[in-house]
Motif scaffolding. Structure first.
Motif, mmCIF file in Angstrom:
data_model
loop_
_atom_site.group_PDB
_atom_site.id
_atom_site.type_symbol
_atom_site.label_atom_id
_atom_site.label_comp_id
_atom_site.label_asym_id
_atom_site.label_seq_id
_atom_site.Cartn_x
_atom_site.Cartn_y
_atom_site.Cartn_z
ATOM 1 N N TYR A 124 0.828 -1.206 0.000
ATOM 2 C CA TYR A 124 0.000 0.000 0.000
ATOM 3 C C TYR A 124 0.867 1.263 0.000
ATOM 4 C CZ TYR A 124 -3.715 3.261 1.353
ATOM 5 O OH TYR A 124 -4.611 4.300 1.373
ATOM 6 N N LEU A 125 1.894 1.280 0.840
ATOM 7 C CA LEU A 125 2.754 2.462 0.947
ATOM 8 C C LEU A 125 3.495 2.731 -0.359
ATOM 9 C CD1 LEU A 125 4.075 4.725 2.565
ATOM 10 C CD2 LEU A 125 5.732 3.050 3.422
ATOM 11 N N SER A 126 4.074 1.698 -0.935
ATOM 12 C CA SER A 126 4.841 1.897 -2.170
ATOM 13 C C SER A 126 3.935 2.298 -3.330
ATOM 14 C CB SER A 126 5.629 0.634 -2.522
ATOM 15 O OG SER A 126 4.780 -0.490 -2.641
ATOM 16 N N THR A 127 2.699 1.815 -3.336
ATOM 17 C CA THR A 127 1.750 2.219 -4.369
ATOM 18 C C THR A 127 1.415 3.702 -4.239
ATOM 19 O OG1 THR A 127 0.798 -0.011 -4.425
ATOM 20 C CG2 THR A 127 -0.511 1.756 -5.386
ATOM 21 N N LEU A 128 1.211 4.161 -3.002
ATOM 22 C CA LEU A 128 0.934 5.581 -2.774
ATOM 23 C C LEU A 128 2.103 6.456 -3.221
ATOM 24 C CD1 LEU A 128 -0.692 5.598 0.802
ATOM 25 C CD2 LEU A 128 -1.857 5.943 -1.388
ATOM 26 N N VAL A 129 3.297 6.075 -2.805
ATOM 27 C CA VAL A 129 4.478 6.885 -3.099
ATOM 28 C C VAL A 129 4.797 6.872 -4.588
ATOM 29 C CG1 VAL A 129 6.973 7.081 -2.720
ATOM 30 C CG2 VAL A 129 5.451 6.628 -0.790
ATOM 31 N N SER A 130 4.561 5.744 -5.246
ATOM 32 C CA SER A 130 4.894 5.644 -6.668
ATOM 33 C C SER A 130 4.119 6.653 -7.506
ATOM 34 C CB SER A 130 4.648 4.221 -7.183
ATOM 35 O OG SER A 130 3.272 3.893 -7.146
ATOM 36 N N LYS A 131 2.923 7.035 -7.074
ATOM 37 C CA LYS A 131 2.134 8.022 -7.820
ATOM 38 C C LYS A 131 2.857 9.369 -7.891
ATOM 39 C CE LYS A 131 -2.224 5.799 -6.534
ATOM 40 N NZ LYS A 131 -3.489 5.906 -5.764
ATOM 41 N N TYR A 132 3.511 9.747 -6.808
ATOM 42 C CA TYR A 132 4.275 11.000 -6.795
ATOM 43 C C TYR A 132 5.561 10.852 -7.609
ATOM 44 C CZ TYR A 132 1.132 12.565 -3.108
ATOM 45 O OH TYR A 132 0.015 12.937 -2.395
ATOM 46 N N MET A 133 6.171 9.664 -7.527
ATOM 47 C CA MET A 133 7.387 9.433 -8.296
ATOM 48 C C MET A 133 7.098 9.446 -9.796
ATOM 49 S SD MET A 133 9.330 6.502 -6.043
ATOM 50 C CE MET A 133 10.131 6.905 -4.472
ATOM 51 N N ILE A 134 5.949 8.941 -10.199
ATOM 52 C CA ILE A 134 5.559 8.966 -11.615
ATOM 53 C C ILE A 134 5.470 10.406 -12.108
ATOM 54 C CG2 ILE A 134 3.627 8.538 -13.200
ATOM 55 C CD1 ILE A 134 3.122 5.930 -11.648
ATOM 56 N N GLU A 135 4.908 11.278 -11.292
ATOM 57 C CA GLU A 135 4.774 12.682 -11.677
ATOM 58 C C GLU A 135 6.132 13.346 -11.889
ATOM 59 O OE1 GLU A 135 2.424 14.716 -8.797
ATOM 60 O OE2 GLU A 135 0.598 13.580 -9.215
ATOM 61 N N GLN A 136 7.112 12.971 -11.060
ATOM 62 C CA GLN A 136 8.432 13.605 -11.178
ATOM 63 C C GLN A 136 9.367 12.825 -12.101
ATOM 64 O OE1 GLN A 136 9.240 13.646 -6.996
ATOM 65 N NE2 GLN A 136 10.411 11.745 -7.009
ATOM 66 N N LYS A 137 8.873 11.697 -12.637
ATOM 67 C CA LYS A 137 9.636 10.878 -13.589
ATOM 68 C C LYS A 137 10.961 10.375 -13.015
ATOM 69 C CE LYS A 137 6.882 11.266 -17.247
ATOM 70 N NZ LYS A 137 5.754 12.006 -16.627
ATOM 71 N N TRP A 138 10.953 10.057 -11.724
ATOM 72 C CA TRP A 138 12.171 9.542 -11.078
ATOM 73 C C TRP A 138 11.808 9.012 -9.695
ATOM 74 C CZ3 TRP A 138 15.755 9.232 -7.229
ATOM 75 C CH2 TRP A 138 17.038 8.813 -7.570
ATOM 76 N N GLY A 139 12.448 7.921 -9.309
ATOM 77 C CA GLY A 139 12.244 7.419 -7.959
ATOM 78 C C GLY A 139 12.983 6.122 -7.715
ATOM 79 N N LEU A 172 6.771 -7.268 -10.418
ATOM 80 C CA LEU A 172 5.660 -6.701 -11.178
ATOM 81 C C LEU A 172 5.635 -5.179 -11.119
ATOM 82 C CD1 LEU A 172 2.939 -9.287 -10.127
ATOM 83 C CD2 LEU A 172 3.941 -9.034 -12.398
ATOM 84 N N LEU A 173 5.881 -4.618 -9.928
ATOM 85 C CA LEU A 173 5.875 -3.165 -9.795
ATOM 86 C C LEU A 173 7.009 -2.548 -10.611
ATOM 87 C CD1 LEU A 173 4.428 -0.801 -8.401
ATOM 88 C CD2 LEU A 173 6.078 -1.005 -6.528
ATOM 89 N N ALA A 174 8.172 -3.203 -10.621
ATOM 90 C CA ALA A 174 9.311 -2.699 -11.383
ATOM 91 C C ALA A 174 8.979 -2.607 -12.869
ATOM 92 C CB ALA A 174 10.529 -3.595 -11.169
ATOM 93 N N ARG A 175 8.249 -3.581 -13.388
ATOM 94 C CA ARG A 175 7.893 -3.580 -14.812
ATOM 95 C C ARG A 175 6.931 -2.438 -15.136
ATOM 96 N NH1 ARG A 175 9.582 -7.719 -17.729
ATOM 97 N NH2 ARG A 175 8.027 -7.302 -19.329
ATOM 98 N N GLU A 176 6.045 -2.129 -14.206
ATOM 99 C CA GLU A 176 5.092 -1.041 -14.451
ATOM 100 C C GLU A 176 5.733 0.340 -14.331
ATOM 101 O OE1 GLU A 176 1.176 -0.987 -12.913
ATOM 102 O OE2 GLU A 176 1.017 -3.168 -12.774
ATOM 103 N N LEU A 177 6.703 0.460 -13.437
ATOM 104 C CA LEU A 177 7.259 1.782 -13.138
ATOM 105 C C LEU A 177 8.530 2.111 -13.907
ATOM 106 C CD1 LEU A 177 6.774 1.945 -9.254
ATOM 107 C CD2 LEU A 177 5.248 2.771 -11.062
ATOM 108 N N GLY A 178 9.117 1.123 -14.547
ATOM 109 C CA GLY A 178 10.398 1.338 -15.214
ATOM 110 C C GLY A 178 10.388 2.462 -16.231
ATOM 111 N N LYS A 179 9.313 2.604 -16.983
ATOM 112 C CA LYS A 179 9.247 3.632 -18.029
ATOM 113 C C LYS A 179 9.206 5.048 -17.469
ATOM 114 C CE LYS A 179 4.237 2.988 -18.405
ATOM 115 N NZ LYS A 179 3.137 2.523 -19.296
ATOM 116 N N TYR A 180 8.981 5.155 -16.155
ATOM 117 C CA TYR A 180 8.948 6.468 -15.509
ATOM 118 C C TYR A 180 10.260 6.810 -14.799
ATOM 119 C CZ TYR A 180 3.933 5.770 -16.181
ATOM 120 O OH TYR A 180 2.701 5.522 -16.722
#
Length: 266
Positions: A124-139, A172-180
């Motif tokens: 849950y925590l990493s899903t919440l934080v990833s939304k902000y990281m997606i916006e900044q294109k880095w994390g 799985l999360l790495a595959r979704e977030l890698g492009k960001y």
């Protein structure tokens, strides 16, 4: 190779004692801004007093509970307000109150608590934080786990079973977030002595009817290829800093054993 993390905004859970606090020291020495957390306000204040000897203006403390989703939502919002964003998330967790315990000693309530602590809370925590990281294109997202999920140990049944799924989640999360520009990895730690881990080993020694020194040598030192325990600053810190840096952009969806050669599993 020179790694520069100065100004990076770091959130570390369960970080007022033990490994979490030592990692906070590592990040502060690199010039990062760090938020530490604990369920206990007094522990937060005591840790802040110590950590501010390293950097008085760059460390902040918040109360939070990994098993409480509302608490985690508040933690993310409060951290964003304090730091302006989150560049690095280190998900560390404490122990379940039941352990050390074997499979048949655990109640369904014990399993539910462990699942929230070691799996659902981090998810849950990493899903919440990833939304902000997606916006900044880095994390960078780093989960702290244990070598025992590769070789389950009788007395760590709750942690070993519930933590094992985190590797699949990481993949799985790495595959979704890698492009960001976001990486996700898991660290499987060996023996890093902390106040809590020593207490746990004393309990195990009592259960087995062994002297603590005998258990320490047989199950901690002798099983390690290097015949010693780990040091967070020297053995763990450099890897965490690398994984938090620009240099690790091609390293994601992976797990790393930092256990002194303890596990024999592939």
């Amino acid at each position: 190779m020179e790694i520069n993390l100065k100004g990076k905004r770091v959130l570390i859970t369960s970080s007022t004692k033990g490994i979490g606090k030592e990692l906070a020291k590592v990040f502060l020495k690199e010039g990062c801004k760090v938020v530490i957390t604990s369920r206990n306000k007094q522990n937060v204040n005591l840790a802040l007093e110590e950590l501010r000897q390293i950097s008085s203006n760059d460390v902040f403390g918040l109360t939070s509970d990994l098993t409480d989703y509302n608490s985690l939502s508040k933690l993310v919002n409060d951290t964003i307000n304090l730091l302006g964003g989150i560049d690095v998330l280190v998900v560390n967790s404490g122990n379940t109150p039941k352990e050390p315990s074997t499979m048949l000693e655990n109640s369904i309530e014990d399993w539910e608590h462990a699942t929230r602590l070691f799996l659902l809370g981090p998810v849950y925590l990493s899903t919440l934080v990833s939304k902000y990281m997606i916006e900044q294109k880095w994390g960078r997202i780093i989960f702290i786990s244990s070598w025992t999920i590769k070789e389950p140990q009788d007395f760590f049944s709750l942690a070993d079973v519930t933590r094992a799924s985190l590797i699949q989640f990481t993949k799985l999360l790495a595959r979704e977030l890698g492009k960001y520009g976001i990486t996700v990895n898991v660290l499987l730690l060996g023996s890093f002595p902390t106040e809590t881990s020593i207490k746990t080993l004393h309990k195990i020694a009592q259960k087995l009817g062994m002297h603590f020194d005998e258990l320490w040598n047989k199950y901690v030192i002798d099983v390690s290829a290097v015949k010693r325990v780990g040091n967070v600053e020297k053995d763990l810190g450099p890897l965490v800093i690398y994984l938090s840096s620009e240099y690790s952009s091609y390293v994601t969806g992976s797990y790393f054993l930092i256990d002194g050669g303890t596990t024999r599993a592939i």
